[in-house]
Motif scaffolding. Structure first.
Motif, mmCIF file in Angstrom:
data_model
loop_
_atom_site.group_PDB
_atom_site.id
_atom_site.type_symbol
_atom_site.label_atom_id
_atom_site.label_comp_id
_atom_site.label_asym_id
_atom_site.label_seq_id
_atom_site.Cartn_x
_atom_site.Cartn_y
_atom_site.Cartn_z
ATOM 1 N N VAL A 169 -5.327 14.548 -0.206
ATOM 2 C CA VAL A 169 -6.256 14.534 0.921
ATOM 3 C C VAL A 169 -6.614 13.107 1.325
ATOM 4 O O VAL A 169 -6.652 12.782 2.504
ATOM 5 N N GLU A 170 -6.856 12.235 0.352
ATOM 6 C CA GLU A 170 -7.393 10.914 0.652
ATOM 7 C C GLU A 170 -6.344 9.816 0.835
ATOM 8 O O GLU A 170 -6.554 8.911 1.644
ATOM 9 N N LEU A 171 -5.260 9.859 0.088
ATOM 10 C CA LEU A 171 -4.319 8.736 0.123
ATOM 11 C C LEU A 171 -3.574 8.572 1.452
ATOM 12 O O LEU A 171 -3.482 7.442 1.946
ATOM 13 N N PRO A 172 -3.053 9.629 2.064
ATOM 14 C CA PRO A 172 -2.381 9.418 3.350
ATOM 15 C C PRO A 172 -3.301 8.821 4.424
ATOM 16 O O PRO A 172 -2.892 7.854 5.108
ATOM 17 N N PRO A 173 -4.535 9.308 4.598
ATOM 18 C CA PRO A 173 -5.409 8.659 5.583
ATOM 19 C C PRO A 173 -5.767 7.213 5.201
ATOM 20 O O PRO A 173 -5.902 6.361 6.083
ATOM 21 N N THR A 174 -5.886 6.955 3.916
ATOM 22 C CA THR A 174 -6.168 5.576 3.480
ATOM 23 C C THR A 174 -5.022 4.668 3.877
ATOM 24 O O THR A 174 -5.234 3.572 4.415
ATOM 25 N N LEU A 175 -3.816 5.131 3.647
ATOM 26 C CA LEU A 175 -2.628 4.357 4.018
ATOM 27 C C LEU A 175 -2.568 4.165 5.537
ATOM 28 O O LEU A 175 -2.304 3.057 6.023
ATOM 29 N N ALA A 209 0.846 -1.206 0.000
ATOM 30 C CA ALA A 209 0.000 0.000 0.000
ATOM 31 C C ALA A 209 0.878 1.251 0.000
ATOM 32 O O ALA A 209 0.610 2.207 -0.734
ATOM 33 N N SER A 210 1.923 1.235 0.792
ATOM 34 C CA SER A 210 2.833 2.379 0.859
ATOM 35 C C SER A 210 3.519 2.607 -0.484
ATOM 36 O O SER A 210 3.638 3.756 -0.949
ATOM 37 N N THR A 211 3.951 1.550 -1.135
ATOM 38 C CA THR A 211 4.583 1.658 -2.443
ATOM 39 C C THR A 211 3.609 2.235 -3.464
ATOM 40 O O THR A 211 3.969 3.104 -4.268
ATOM 41 N N ALA A 212 2.371 1.771 -3.427
ATOM 42 C CA ALA A 212 1.356 2.272 -4.372
ATOM 43 C C ALA A 212 1.106 3.759 -4.159
ATOM 44 O O ALA A 212 1.062 4.541 -5.119
ATOM 45 N N VAL A 213 0.954 4.171 -2.910
ATOM 46 C CA VAL A 213 0.710 5.585 -2.610
ATOM 47 C C VAL A 213 1.908 6.435 -3.041
ATOM 48 O O VAL A 213 1.743 7.495 -3.644
ATOM 49 N N ASP A 214 3.116 5.970 -2.746
ATOM 50 C CA ASP A 214 4.317 6.708 -3.168
ATOM 51 C C ASP A 214 4.376 6.830 -4.695
ATOM 52 O O ASP A 214 4.723 7.891 -5.221
ATOM 53 N N THR A 215 4.040 5.748 -5.376
ATOM 54 C CA THR A 215 4.035 5.765 -6.842
ATOM 55 C C THR A 215 3.084 6.841 -7.352
ATOM 56 O O THR A 215 3.422 7.611 -8.264
#
Length: 171
Positions: free
Chosen positions: A28-34, A3-9
């Protein structure tokens, strides 16, 4: 990690930086999702450890039946988290595809800028039929001269052979 790799990508992509996708929503959404995925995985791990301890000390019967229900809850939670992680990975894959297309577009634009040089080269090198015609005429002339010259060479050879005595094969 997935999940972290996907968000960073996603957040480091050209598509994100160039606003080809909704960068504001991503920020706005990806850090809280992670964060939620990480929290949920921590809770799953804690309950899974507790469940293993309860299962090891089970008195059987009704306790085992209750543990089966709890194990199903843990598995359903794992599946739900896995589904979110896969969704992030799929989004990241699409974003990488956008990046590849963006890069191709930039390269094609750069190639287009050089098109005039290629057109000029084509015009310069393919438009000279006069030279080709003259070279073909010279080739025809060389072919025509080769016949009489070959005859002259053969005649000179025969004359040279006639002028010399024959080699003695008994010597």
């Amino acid at each position: 990690m997935r999940a972290s790799t996907a968000v960073d990508t996603i957040l480091t992509s050209q598509a994100h930086k160039r606003q080809l996708i909704d960068a504001t929503r991503n920020q706005v959404e990806l850090p809280p999702t992670l964060w939620n995925i990480a929290q949920d995985l921590g809770a799953i791990d804690r309950l899974a450890m507790k469940h293993m301890a309860n299962k090891a000390s089970s008195a059987g019967g009704g306790v085992d039946a209750a543990l089966v229900t709890r194990e199903a809850a843990i598995e359903a939670s794992r599946h739900a988290v896995e589904t979110r992680v896969k969704a992030l990975e799929q989004y990241a894959a699409k974003v990488l595809r956008l990046d590849a297309l963006w890069t191709q577009q930039r390269q094609l634009e750069a190639l287009e800028a050089d098109s005039d040089e290629y057109l000029k080269l084509l015009a310069q090198t393919t438009g000279d039929s006069f030279t080709v015609d003259r070279l073909r005429a010279a080739e025809t002339e060389a072919t025509e001269m080769a016949g009489p010259l070959l005859e002259a060479v053969l005649g000179a050879r025969q004359a040279a052979e006639l002028a010399l005595p024959k080699a003695n094969s008994t010597a």
